[in-house]
Design a protein around this motif. Structure first.
Motif, PDB file in Angstrom:
ATOM      1  N   GLN A   1      20.151  73.479 110.004  1.00 51.01           N
ATOM      2  CA  GLN A   1      19.330  74.640 109.676  1.00 51.01           C
ATOM      3  C   GLN A   1      20.148  75.930 109.739  1.00 51.01           C
ATOM      4  N   VAL A   2      21.055  76.001 110.711  1.00 52.79           N
ATOM      5  CA  VAL A   2      21.928  77.178 110.794  1.00 52.79           C
ATOM      6  C   VAL A   2      22.829  77.255 109.573  1.00 52.79           C
ATOM      7  N   LEU A   3      23.398  76.105 109.160  1.00 55.24           N
ATOM      8  CA  LEU A   3      24.253  76.093 107.974  1.00 55.24           C
ATOM      9  C   LEU A   3      23.473  76.489 106.722  1.00 55.24           C
ATOM     10  N   ALA A   4      22.208  76.080 106.625  1.00 59.84           N
ATOM     11  CA  ALA A   4      21.396  76.448 105.468  1.00 59.84           C
ATOM     12  C   ALA A   4      21.191  77.963 105.406  1.00 59.84           C
ATOM     13  N   HIS A   5      21.043  78.597 106.552  1.00 59.13           N
ATOM     14  CA  HIS A   5      20.949  80.060 106.580  1.00 59.13           C
ATOM     15  C   HIS A   5      22.299  80.719 106.328  1.00 59.13           C
ATOM     16  N   ALA A   6      23.365  80.029 106.749  1.00 62.57           N
ATOM     17  CA  ALA A   6      24.699  80.615 106.606  1.00 62.57           C
ATOM     18  C   ALA A   6      25.247  80.500 105.192  1.00 62.57           C
ATOM     19  N   ALA A   7      24.859  79.450 104.457  1.00 64.63           N
ATOM     20  CA  ALA A   7      25.464  79.172 103.151  1.00 64.63           C
ATOM     21  C   ALA A   7      25.353  80.346 102.177  1.00 64.63           C
ATOM     22  N   PRO A   8      24.162  80.917 101.923  1.00 64.70           N
ATOM     23  CA  PRO A   8      24.108  82.041 100.973  1.00 64.70           C
ATOM     24  C   PRO A   8      24.867  83.268 101.459  1.00 64.70           C
ATOM     25  N   LEU A   9      24.859  83.488 102.774  1.00 68.17           N
ATOM     26  CA  LEU A   9      25.569  84.648 103.319  1.00 68.17           C
ATOM     27  C   LEU A   9      27.080  84.427 103.266  1.00 68.17           C
ATOM     28  N   THR A  10      27.512  83.182 103.367  1.00 68.86           N
ATOM     29  CA  THR A  10      28.935  82.869 103.250  1.00 68.86           C
ATOM     30  C   THR A  10      29.423  83.124 101.830  1.00 68.86           C
ATOM     31  N   VAL A  11      28.618  82.745 100.842  1.00 67.92           N
ATOM     32  CA  VAL A  11      28.970  83.045  99.447  1.00 67.92           C
ATOM     33  C   VAL A  11      29.042  84.554  99.238  1.00 67.92           C
ATOM     34  N   ALA A  12      28.086  85.273  99.815  1.00 65.54           N
ATOM     35  CA  ALA A  12      28.082  86.729  99.690  1.00 65.54           C
ATOM     36  C   ALA A  12      29.324  87.340 100.329  1.00 65.54           C
ATOM     37  N   ALA A  13      29.679  86.858 101.527  1.00 63.02           N
ATOM     38  CA  ALA A  13      30.863  87.377 102.218  1.00 63.02           C
ATOM     39  C   ALA A  13      32.132  87.064 101.439  1.00 63.02           C
ATOM     40  N   ALA A  14      32.218  85.862 100.891  1.00 64.11           N
ATOM     41  CA  ALA A  14      33.403  85.482 100.114  1.00 64.11           C
ATOM     42  C   ALA A  14      33.513  86.301  98.837  1.00 64.11           C
TER      43      ALA A  14
ATOM     44  N   PRO B   1      13.414  87.789 101.266  1.00 62.00           N
ATOM     45  CA  PRO B   1      14.192  88.128 102.468  1.00 62.00           C
ATOM     46  C   PRO B   1      15.644  87.643 102.387  1.00 62.00           C
ATOM     47  N   GLN B   2      15.855  86.477 101.773  1.00 62.78           N
ATOM     48  CA  GLN B   2      17.221  85.981 101.629  1.00 62.78           C
ATOM     49  C   GLN B   2      18.035  86.866 100.697  1.00 62.78           C
ATOM     50  N   ARG B   3      17.412  87.347  99.618  1.00 63.79           N
ATOM     51  CA  ARG B   3      18.130  88.239  98.703  1.00 63.79           C
ATOM     52  C   ARG B   3      18.528  89.538  99.402  1.00 63.79           C
ATOM     53  N   ILE B   4      17.640  90.036 100.253  1.00 66.36           N
ATOM     54  CA  ILE B   4      17.972  91.248 101.017  1.00 66.36           C
ATOM     55  C   ILE B   4      19.164  90.982 101.932  1.00 66.36           C
ATOM     56  N   ALA B   5      19.144  89.816 102.613  1.00 60.75           N
ATOM     57  CA  ALA B   5      20.255  89.456 103.501  1.00 60.75           C
ATOM     58  C   ALA B   5      21.546  89.254 102.715  1.00 60.75           C
TER      59      ALA B   5
ATOM     60  N   GLY C   1      22.864  92.690 101.677  1.00 62.34           N
ATOM     61  CA  GLY C   1      23.415  93.379 102.838  1.00 62.34           C
ATOM     62  C   GLY C   1      24.738  92.800 103.282  1.00 62.34           C
ATOM     63  N   THR C   2      24.854  91.472 103.272  1.00 63.13           N
ATOM     64  CA  THR C   2      26.100  90.826 103.681  1.00 63.13           C
ATOM     65  C   THR C   2      27.225  91.129 102.709  1.00 63.13           C
ATOM     66  N   THR C   3      26.919  91.126 101.400  1.00 61.96           N
ATOM     67  CA  THR C   3      27.937  91.463 100.404  1.00 61.96           C
ATOM     68  C   THR C   3      28.456  92.871 100.623  1.00 61.96           C
ATOM     69  N   ALA C   4      27.540  93.808 100.822  1.00 61.32           N
ATOM     70  CA  ALA C   4      27.952  95.201 101.033  1.00 61.32           C
ATOM     71  C   ALA C   4      28.728  95.356 102.333  1.00 61.32           C
ATOM     72  N   LEU C   5      28.250  94.689 103.391  1.00 57.93           N
ATOM     73  CA  LEU C   5      28.911  94.803 104.695  1.00 57.93           C
ATOM     74  C   LEU C   5      30.348  94.293 104.641  1.00 57.93           C
ATOM     75  N   THR C   6      30.553  93.114 104.084  1.00 60.33           N
ATOM     76  CA  THR C   6      31.908  92.553 104.049  1.00 60.33           C
ATOM     77  C   THR C   6      32.808  93.343 103.104  1.00 60.33           C
ATOM     78  N   ALA C   7      32.258  93.832 102.002  1.00 54.47           N
ATOM     79  CA  ALA C   7      33.065  94.648 101.095  1.00 54.47           C
ATOM     80  C   ALA C   7      33.535  95.919 101.800  1.00 54.47           C
ATOM     81  N   VAL C   8      32.643  96.526 102.574  1.00 59.23           N
ATOM     82  CA  VAL C   8      33.014  97.742 103.314  1.00 59.23           C
ATOM     83  C   VAL C   8      34.084  97.434 104.366  1.00 59.23           C
ATOM     84  N   LEU C   9      33.910  96.314 105.091  1.00 63.58           N
ATOM     85  CA  LEU C   9      34.887  95.960 106.121  1.00 63.58           C
ATOM     86  C   LEU C   9      36.266  95.704 105.522  1.00 63.58           C
ATOM     87  N   TRP C  10      36.300  94.971 104.379  1.00 61.53           N
ATOM     88  CA  TRP C  10      37.591  94.722 103.738  1.00 61.53           C
ATOM     89  C   TRP C  10      38.169  95.993 103.140  1.00 61.53           C
TER      90      TRP C  10
END
Length: 311
Positions: A71-84, A198-202, A205-214
């Motif tokens: 279940q954690v991986l299922a929540h992490a998968a879309p955010l991992t794609v966004a971060a990548a 809610p997943q699209r919002i996350a 947000g994750t895409t923007a956050l990781t882009a800013v950090l990089w």
């Protein structure tokens, strides 16, 4: 009439399931495969067999949809794609930024291949992110495979083009980070993957956050910030620790975000530990503290859910 034997790929895929599960559900798995591949070509049949194999491996490793890890991986998968996706776009800007890294020489074959490789990786990840956004997870996970393979090709191409000037730890991270990123997306239980508001919002947000950090790294080259690059790298550890600490509100979402940020945080934190620096020690302590607090909270929740047995 003689009963037709299942295809060899399916037989191998079914064998990857635990023996007890296979004995109970083999006929069901075969029926699902047969229905899904009724009008499919060779690639479609292979992809379906790989899905069955992945299901078996998840059952063996405890990553099924009925387990917390799955279940954690299922929540992490879309955010991992966004971060990548955010990280790959930032890496592309690093490649073309004057005075930072510079373009590899296009006068040799390795240089040309390296340029093509580093230009294609962001395209694959952005395409995968688009597929995730629209809920086309089969397409997204298919795109993750070439994106991961191309990112793994970075190291040998950099060596052949004589453009690699990092440490041994950096070389190892060039292999570990892509593998970890791809594994999170591919290992997530498919029946839990979807796309809601809610997943699209996350995801956004994750895409923007990781882009800013990089991008903070790139901005720091032209406009030095207080604390310099070590402080910017330590921000990854701070964000990862915050995701762990905020697990009280929504454990699965926060844990998924922590998993998605782990590859980037790993890359940045290791660079602070080799050689050792005060920022690196601080980053490591922050991550350990966040992880410890998260584990303690999880155990307390489990103790509250499971009442003590009667004496």
């Amino acid at each position: 009439m003689t009963e037709q034997r299942p295809p060899r790929a399916l037989r191998w895929a079914v064998r990857l399931h635990p023996a007890a599960y296979r004995a109970e559900h083999e006929a069901e798995l075969t029926a699902i495969y047969t229905e899904a591949t009724q009008d499919a070509g060779p690639l479609g049949r292979l992809r379906e067999a790989l899905d069955v194999a992945g299901h078996g491996l998840r059952r063996r490793t405890g990553l099924g949809s009925d387990r917390m890890a799955g279940q954690v991986l299922a929540h992490a998968a879309p955010l991992t794609v966004a971060a990548a996706a955010g990280g790959s776009v930032a890496s592309l800007l690093w490649l073309f930024a004057p005075g930072v890294r510079g373009l590899p020489s296009a006068s040799s074959l390795p240089g040309v291949l390296l340029l093509a490789d580093q230009g294609l990786v962001p395209l694959f990840w952005l395409a995968a992110l688009t597929a995730v956004w629209t809920g086309r997870w089969s397409v997204a996970r298919t795109l993750v495979v070439p994106a991961t393979v191309l990112r793994l090709a970075d190291l040998p191409l950099l060596l052949l083009a004589h453009s690699f000037h990092d440490t041994y730890a950096g070389a190892a991270l060039n292999l570990i980070v892509p593998l970890l990123t791809g594994a999170v997306v591919l290992a997530a239980p498919g029946d839990l993957l979807g796309t809601s508001r809610p997943q699209r919002i996350a995801i956004a947000g994750t895409t923007a956050l990781t882009a800013v950090l990089w991008m903070a790294d790139l901005v720091g080259v032209y406009h030095p910030l207080v604390g310099g690059p070590p402080l910017i790298h330590a921000l990854w550890a701070g964000v990862l620790a915050a995701a762990l600490l905020f697990s009280r509100r929504d454990r699965l979402t926060a844990a998924g975000l922590a998993v998605a940020l782990l590859p980037g945080a790993l890359k940045m934190t290791v660079s602070l530990l080799d050689p050792m620096s005060p920022a690196g020690v601080g980053a490591l302590l922050v991550i350990l503290l966040g992880g410890a607090v998260s584990v303690v909270r999880a155990r307390r929740r489990r103790a509250q859910v499971i009442p003590p047995s009667a004496a």
